[in-house]
Design an enzyme around this catalytic site. Sequence first.
Site, short mmCIF file in Angstrom:
data_model
loop_
_atom_site.label_atom_id
_atom_site.label_comp_id
_atom_site.label_asym_id
_atom_site.label_seq_id
_atom_site.Cartn_x
_atom_site.Cartn_y
_atom_site.Cartn_z
N ASP A 115 -34.67 56.58 22.54
CA ASP A 115 -35.57 56.96 21.45
C ASP A 115 -37.00 56.49 21.71
O ASP A 115 -37.28 55.29 21.65
CB ASP A 115 -35.05 56.37 20.15
CG ASP A 115 -35.88 56.76 18.94
OD1 ASP A 115 -36.66 57.73 19.03
OD2 ASP A 115 -35.74 56.10 17.89
N ASP A 144 -41.42 62.37 20.41
CA ASP A 144 -40.29 61.55 19.99
C ASP A 144 -38.97 62.17 20.42
O ASP A 144 -38.53 63.19 19.87
CB ASP A 144 -40.34 61.39 18.46
CG ASP A 144 -39.33 60.39 17.93
OD1 ASP A 144 -38.43 59.97 18.68
OD2 ASP A 144 -39.43 60.03 16.74
#
Length: 523
Positions: free
Chosen positions: A96, A291
């Site tokens: 992430d 992201d």
Amino acid sequence: MAPTLFALAAALVPAAAVLALAPALPSDVYSNKMVQLDGLIRYPVVALEGGSLVGKHTKNRKRQTTIDSFAGQSGTLYTISLVLGTPGQSVPVQFDTGSSELWVNPTCSQSTDPAYCAVQPRFTFSTSLVDYGVQGSVTYGTGYANFEYVGDFVRIGPATINQQIFGAAYSTAHAVVGIMGAGPDLFGWASPYPFVIDSLATQGITNSRAFSMDLRGFDTDRGSVIFGGIDTKKYIGSLEKLPIVPAAQSPDGLTRFYVYLNAISVTQADGTVVSVYTTPSGGNGLAVLLDSGYTLSALPTAIFNKLVAAFPSAVYVPSADLYTVDCKDPGEGGSIEFTFAGKTISVRYYDFIWHYPGLVNVCVLGAFEDSFAVLGDTFLRAAYVVYDWDNRNIHLAQAEDCGTDLVAIGKGAAAVPSIVGGCGAPTSSAPPSSSTAPPSSSAPPSSSVPVSSSAPVSSSAPPSSSVPVSSSAPPSSSAPPSSSVPTAAAATSSVVTAAAARGVASVAGAVGALVVAGVLAVL
């Protein structure tokens, strides 16, 4: 602050315990198999199903509270497997770039897919684990994780990080696997304690705090993350250097991987080009977060509405607050173009659309409406991205796959090599692959026995927030070694508790005080 924390962690276990192997490059030039060379580690990413389609930072309150199973359980998780503790247990974690901390062992009863979560390997035992008795948490707009800080060996392929600090969760919501954050701390580039990216550099595994990411499209399984390096045979042309938007100028005033996006257009199947967004005269562009923790992308209302209009087949699904669109085969349907300064990244229709798993001819538009602008996996599948922490830059190029040529990222202002990609124009088909379909929902093999969390879920979840907020705190050196992984909350440090009462911004001060006390005790 980070070097002091590193000294504290390193003092707990002899440095001689660190492993460092260096296998030769695979003979298959199209392989993404794990390999470690001087200054870099290439590690494969695996696309799994089971996450939420919508993003963790979303500000859309309807989306936070009313998402049905259509959107809640069908998203993609790009995962890597870490080996934790002694003896090592392989545990998948979502890679992430939108958060910073590593934590494992989600509460399956509170996940978006309890059955899927329950079959994932968990971290359950280690003879080298140190339980620091200090709690931390990350709060998202659509979930949270409460954990206790522990220290232990964390192995990424053949490289072992000595006494990495991470969270053993005792109460989480939404997550189906743990998360390895690869982003900076929200409150600045100086980490409150050594995150994984910090540790790789400070322990000499990489030369600097930088990595590249190549997720790849649905019709290939050769995606990878290269810690400390790039692969010049995985992109076309030059790498466009983009400064990361400073926190003071960012949409939420926090430190994230924001860059300015200057244009979006859609090339329809018949060649018609529809403009979706252009930078207003005199403006910098739209600040967007890159992201990998988002399955879809998120765009502000005006831009999103123009995007929907460029897809004539789009049909609104009220229960999911998403749009379905026609499904197309690779090479059909046109493309979506994203322009950053002098670089345009073209995303195939096939990769921008989310193919709903298990159902034929059910596809979802690769974006949703939200004021928190994010380019997620529906964009990142087509981009080769270098995240340079130390120089606060992002480097972008059009992703391609024409072999492998690994080059280490160095140190200093010119750390990221300025090498033109070895690939030509995008190919119409990917090299031979063992995977020609969207990701499988099957769990990766593991020698550890899955154990569902027995810790009680907090009776009052932390308040929803549009951004993750970490109350991370480093450990005290007086904590005794523990072989069992914490599954319930320990007493929170009074120093951290006092800081929390003064507000999140004060936690860093408490962190420093705790570290100083710990280091003095060790010395």
